[in-house]
Design a protein around this motif. Structure first.
Motif: not given
Length: 177
Positions: A11-17, A128-134, A166-171
């Motif tokens: 997730m961190q790599r995706a957001l950096t990209r 423009n639109l940025a999404v973590l998951v399509d 808010i969820d105590d983890r990134d996934a």
């Protein structure tokens, strides 16, 4: 039963990209503002803005956008009038390059609502639109400009994005409906 398809590091790599792609496509960060779509899009937007700060040494304004009043699948008040309820937005979108940030792009209805909300706030130079998951399955002709991960899924499956704030983890997980 849930299957983790994106862990915290991915997730961190995706957001950096995504952040680098935003800088490249906009030739920097001039006139850029970021609007996170409530709820999880807000936290992702803040992370992107933080990364932009680190890379460009410029503070990009970030706002929270509640699109609930603009949804076409939710009942409105008697007048049928939507009310923009953006919070932490002490800037104008007029003439700005707006980056909408959301966690999952699915049917496109949330993004359509978000664009309507933005236009009620002012006329931006671009959106423009940025999404973590399509995950596909679009009902409207909407596509993301910046995508963290494409996750083809069936309509019976559910994509669950968890953020540590808010969820105590990134996934990102795929759950069977």
């Amino acid at each position: 039963m849930a299957k983790v398809v994106v862990d915290a590091m991915a997730m961190q790599r995706a957001l950096t990209r995504i952040t680098y792609e935003i800088i490249e496509r906009n030739k920097g960060v001039d006139d850029l503002v970021i609007l996170g779509i409530k709820t999880r899009g807000v936290y992702l937007a803040r992370r992107i803005a933080s990364r932009l700060q680190q890379l460009e040494n410029v503070t990009v304004p970030v706002g929270d956008l509640d699109v609930t009043p603009y949804r076409d699948d939710i009942e409105h008040d008697a007048q049928g009038e939507p009310e923009v309820t953006a919070t932490n937005m002490d800037f104008s979108v007029a003439g700005k390059k707006v980056i909408l940030v959301d966690d999952v792009l699915y049917t496109g209805r949330t993004i359509r609502a978000a664009m309507s909300a933005v236009m009620d706030l002012g006329r931006p130079k671009s959106i423009n639109l940025a999404v973590l998951v399509d995950r596909g399955h679009r009902e409207l002709p909407i596509r993301a400009d910046f995508v963290g991960k494409n996750i083809p899924s069936s309509q019976r499956e559910r994509i669950k994005v968890s953020v540590s704030e808010i969820d105590d983890r990134d996934a990102v997980e795929i759950q069977q409906a």
